[in-house]
Design a protein around this motif. Sequence first.
Motif, PDB file in Angstrom:
ATOM      1  N   PHE A   7       0.848  -1.187   0.000  1.00  0.00           N
ATOM      2  CA  PHE A   7       0.000   0.000   0.000  1.00  0.00           C
ATOM      3  C   PHE A   7       0.883   1.236   0.000  1.00  0.00           C
ATOM      4  O   PHE A   7       1.845   1.333   0.755  1.00  0.00           O
ATOM      5  CB  PHE A   7      -0.911  -0.014   1.229  1.00  0.00           C
ATOM      6  CG  PHE A   7      -1.984   1.035   1.207  1.00  0.00           C
ATOM      7  CD1 PHE A   7      -2.899   1.097   0.172  1.00  0.00           C
ATOM      8  CD2 PHE A   7      -2.095   1.955   2.239  1.00  0.00           C
ATOM      9  CE1 PHE A   7      -3.904   2.053   0.155  1.00  0.00           C
ATOM     10  CE2 PHE A   7      -3.088   2.915   2.241  1.00  0.00           C
ATOM     11  CZ  PHE A   7      -4.005   2.970   1.191  1.00  0.00           C
ATOM     12  N   ASP A   8       0.558   2.194  -0.853  1.00  0.00           N
ATOM     13  CA  ASP A   8       1.366   3.391  -1.018  1.00  0.00           C
ATOM     14  C   ASP A   8       1.535   4.112   0.325  1.00  0.00           C
ATOM     15  O   ASP A   8       0.559   4.502   0.968  1.00  0.00           O
ATOM     16  CB  ASP A   8       0.701   4.316  -2.037  1.00  0.00           C
ATOM     17  CG  ASP A   8       1.587   5.484  -2.420  1.00  0.00           C
ATOM     18  OD1 ASP A   8       1.763   6.379  -1.572  1.00  0.00           O
ATOM     19  OD2 ASP A   8       2.089   5.510  -3.548  1.00  0.00           O
ATOM     20  N   ALA A   9       2.779   4.314   0.743  1.00  0.00           N
ATOM     21  CA  ALA A   9       3.052   4.926   2.048  1.00  0.00           C
ATOM     22  C   ALA A   9       2.540   6.355   2.135  1.00  0.00           C
ATOM     23  O   ALA A   9       2.070   6.798   3.191  1.00  0.00           O
ATOM     24  CB  ALA A   9       4.560   4.892   2.327  1.00  0.00           C
ATOM     25  N   ALA A 262      -9.106  -1.064  -7.257  1.00  0.00           N
ATOM     26  CA  ALA A 262      -7.884  -0.870  -6.477  1.00  0.00           C
ATOM     27  C   ALA A 262      -7.679  -2.079  -5.581  1.00  0.00           C
ATOM     28  O   ALA A 262      -8.649  -2.639  -5.040  1.00  0.00           O
ATOM     29  CB  ALA A 262      -7.980   0.401  -5.633  1.00  0.00           C
ATOM     30  N   HIS A 263      -6.439  -2.483  -5.413  1.00  0.00           N
ATOM     31  CA  HIS A 263      -6.171  -3.695  -4.643  1.00  0.00           C
ATOM     32  C   HIS A 263      -6.634  -3.562  -3.194  1.00  0.00           C
ATOM     33  O   HIS A 263      -7.201  -4.502  -2.632  1.00  0.00           O
ATOM     34  CB  HIS A 263      -4.684  -4.052  -4.678  1.00  0.00           C
ATOM     35  CG  HIS A 263      -4.395  -5.364  -4.006  1.00  0.00           C
ATOM     36  ND1 HIS A 263      -4.465  -6.556  -4.672  1.00  0.00           N
ATOM     37  CD2 HIS A 263      -4.082  -5.661  -2.718  1.00  0.00           C
ATOM     38  CE1 HIS A 263      -4.205  -7.547  -3.826  1.00  0.00           C
ATOM     39  NE2 HIS A 263      -3.966  -7.020  -2.632  1.00  0.00           N
ATOM     40  N   TYR A 264      -6.406  -2.393  -2.593  1.00  0.00           N
ATOM     41  CA  TYR A 264      -6.724  -2.198  -1.178  1.00  0.00           C
ATOM     42  C   TYR A 264      -8.103  -1.542  -1.027  1.00  0.00           C
ATOM     43  O   TYR A 264      -8.240  -0.447  -0.490  1.00  0.00           O
ATOM     44  CB  TYR A 264      -5.621  -1.384  -0.506  1.00  0.00           C
ATOM     45  CG  TYR A 264      -4.304  -2.117  -0.494  1.00  0.00           C
ATOM     46  CD1 TYR A 264      -4.011  -3.058   0.491  1.00  0.00           C
ATOM     47  CD2 TYR A 264      -3.354  -1.906  -1.492  1.00  0.00           C
ATOM     48  CE1 TYR A 264      -2.808  -3.752   0.499  1.00  0.00           C
ATOM     49  CE2 TYR A 264      -2.146  -2.593  -1.498  1.00  0.00           C
ATOM     50  CZ  TYR A 264      -1.887  -3.520  -0.498  1.00  0.00           C
ATOM     51  OH  TYR A 264      -0.692  -4.218  -0.502  1.00  0.00           O
ATOM     52  N   ASP A 265      -9.102  -2.235  -1.511  1.00  0.00           N
ATOM     53  CA  ASP A 265     -10.480  -1.741  -1.499  1.00  0.00           C
ATOM     54  C   ASP A 265     -11.398  -2.921  -1.206  1.00  0.00           C
ATOM     55  O   ASP A 265     -11.233  -3.996  -1.797  1.00  0.00           O
ATOM     56  CB  ASP A 265     -10.812  -1.134  -2.866  1.00  0.00           C
ATOM     57  CG  ASP A 265     -12.205  -0.507  -2.942  1.00  0.00           C
ATOM     58  OD1 ASP A 265     -12.926  -0.503  -1.927  1.00  0.00           O
ATOM     59  OD2 ASP A 265     -12.560  -0.023  -4.033  1.00  0.00           O
ATOM     60  N   VAL A 266     -12.354  -2.739  -0.301  1.00  0.00           N
ATOM     61  CA  VAL A 266     -13.290  -3.831  -0.018  1.00  0.00           C
ATOM     62  C   VAL A 266     -14.079  -4.216  -1.265  1.00  0.00           C
ATOM     63  O   VAL A 266     -14.536  -5.354  -1.398  1.00  0.00           O
ATOM     64  CB  VAL A 266     -14.262  -3.472   1.129  1.00  0.00           C
ATOM     65  CG1 VAL A 266     -13.517  -3.259   2.429  1.00  0.00           C
ATOM     66  CG2 VAL A 266     -15.102  -2.252   0.789  1.00  0.00           C
ATOM     67  N   HIS A 289      -6.500  -1.268 -13.109  1.00  0.00           N
ATOM     68  CA  HIS A 289      -6.351  -1.726 -11.727  1.00  0.00           C
ATOM     69  C   HIS A 289      -5.152  -1.044 -11.084  1.00  0.00           C
ATOM     70  O   HIS A 289      -4.064  -0.977 -11.668  1.00  0.00           O
ATOM     71  CB  HIS A 289      -6.163  -3.240 -11.675  1.00  0.00           C
ATOM     72  CG  HIS A 289      -6.049  -3.772 -10.275  1.00  0.00           C
ATOM     73  ND1 HIS A 289      -7.140  -3.881  -9.447  1.00  0.00           N
ATOM     74  CD2 HIS A 289      -4.986  -4.197  -9.558  1.00  0.00           C
ATOM     75  CE1 HIS A 289      -6.749  -4.361  -8.269  1.00  0.00           C
ATOM     76  NE2 HIS A 289      -5.447  -4.551  -8.316  1.00  0.00           N
ATOM     77  N   ALA A 290      -5.361  -0.518  -9.866  1.00  0.00           N
ATOM     78  CA  ALA A 290      -4.287   0.126  -9.110  1.00  0.00           C
ATOM     79  C   ALA A 290      -3.815  -0.826  -8.022  1.00  0.00           C
ATOM     80  O   ALA A 290      -4.535  -1.040  -7.041  1.00  0.00           O
ATOM     81  CB  ALA A 290      -4.784   1.432  -8.502  1.00  0.00           C
ATOM     82  N   PRO A 291      -2.627  -1.409  -8.158  1.00  0.00           N
ATOM     83  CA  PRO A 291      -2.180  -2.436  -7.211  1.00  0.00           C
ATOM     84  C   PRO A 291      -1.726  -1.908  -5.859  1.00  0.00           C
ATOM     85  O   PRO A 291      -1.534  -2.688  -4.931  1.00  0.00           O
ATOM     86  CB  PRO A 291      -1.027  -3.111  -7.958  1.00  0.00           C
ATOM     87  CG  PRO A 291      -0.486  -2.038  -8.849  1.00  0.00           C
ATOM     88  CD  PRO A 291      -1.675  -1.243  -9.273  1.00  0.00           C
TER      89      PRO A 291
END
Length: 331
Positions: A7-9, A262-266, A289-291
């Motif tokens: 996840f992007d810091a 997005a990867h970090y999305d419910v 897709h945004a990983p």
Amino acid sequence: MTERKPFDAAVRRFLDEQAVATGALPPAMTSEEQVRMARGFMMRALESRVSIAGLPNGVETRDVEIAAGLGARVYVPPGDSASRPVVVYTHGGGWVVGAVATVDPFCRLLSEAAGVIIVSVEYRLAPEHPYPAALDDTLAAFEWVAEHAHEWGGDASRLALGGDSAGANLAAVIANRICSVAPVKEHAQALRALLLLYPVTDHPSADHPSYAENASGFGLEANLMRWFWTQYAPGVSADDPSIAPLRLREVPALPPTLVTTAHYDVLRDEGIAYAEKLKAAGVAVSHLHAPDMGHNFPVTPSQVARFPQGVETLGEIADWLRETLVVRQVR
């Protein structure tokens, strides 16, 4: 499985800053308090990210009334054009919060970048107006645009439906209806594109893995999403494709469709599954897709300004709209 990156810091810091600025949503409340507190919490979070400073000032805007009590904001990009394609856009917010104002910067940016007119709809919100009120408003807006687009230089033969999150759910469901139901199928030829940004396509009871993997800390809490559902569609079957388009048995002949996830999305897994479902049915699908990002990243203006992924994705969305609606004259 799509590529996964940490996840992007910088986004992590941004979300933490927002949490401090807006406060926490109390966990235990009565239904009336839940709505009031959720709206206050979410609107503080959304409004803290909204600013038109530095955005395109050549985009002309006007507020219009589509029907009694149903408003919208029209965005017309600068430049000489006798006829531009039009995107009917529905904002996110779990069908409970959000407004035209919260997506105003995004609509300004996208209108100028893609060279399209955008009509952002102020649809009715739950729980005061539960399902199917928001759907009815979205369809009414599309039909109104088909009749009135020429008044501000729009081309009624080149229309699109679009939205983010819960708004993308409304766009997807109405697109399916327009392309398959006889009373509205007359508009199907004019529907040239479908824009679904991190869409809600399934009911939480499906237990997609992303609900557990990304339950908290990434911009949309899993429990809050479940609560949104209880406000929007109480008593409606989870298998009803008019709330969960992923459960549609037969996909109609839809126009070219862009899906972002997005990867970090419910909502990750149901968005990916919907893109794959449409592809399998022969729909021309583009999937971005945004990983390393979370929910809402390509729409929130402060994220677009701060993170290169937001700038890149906004550009890709604009390029796709331009190619689909401007360059291609027919499907």
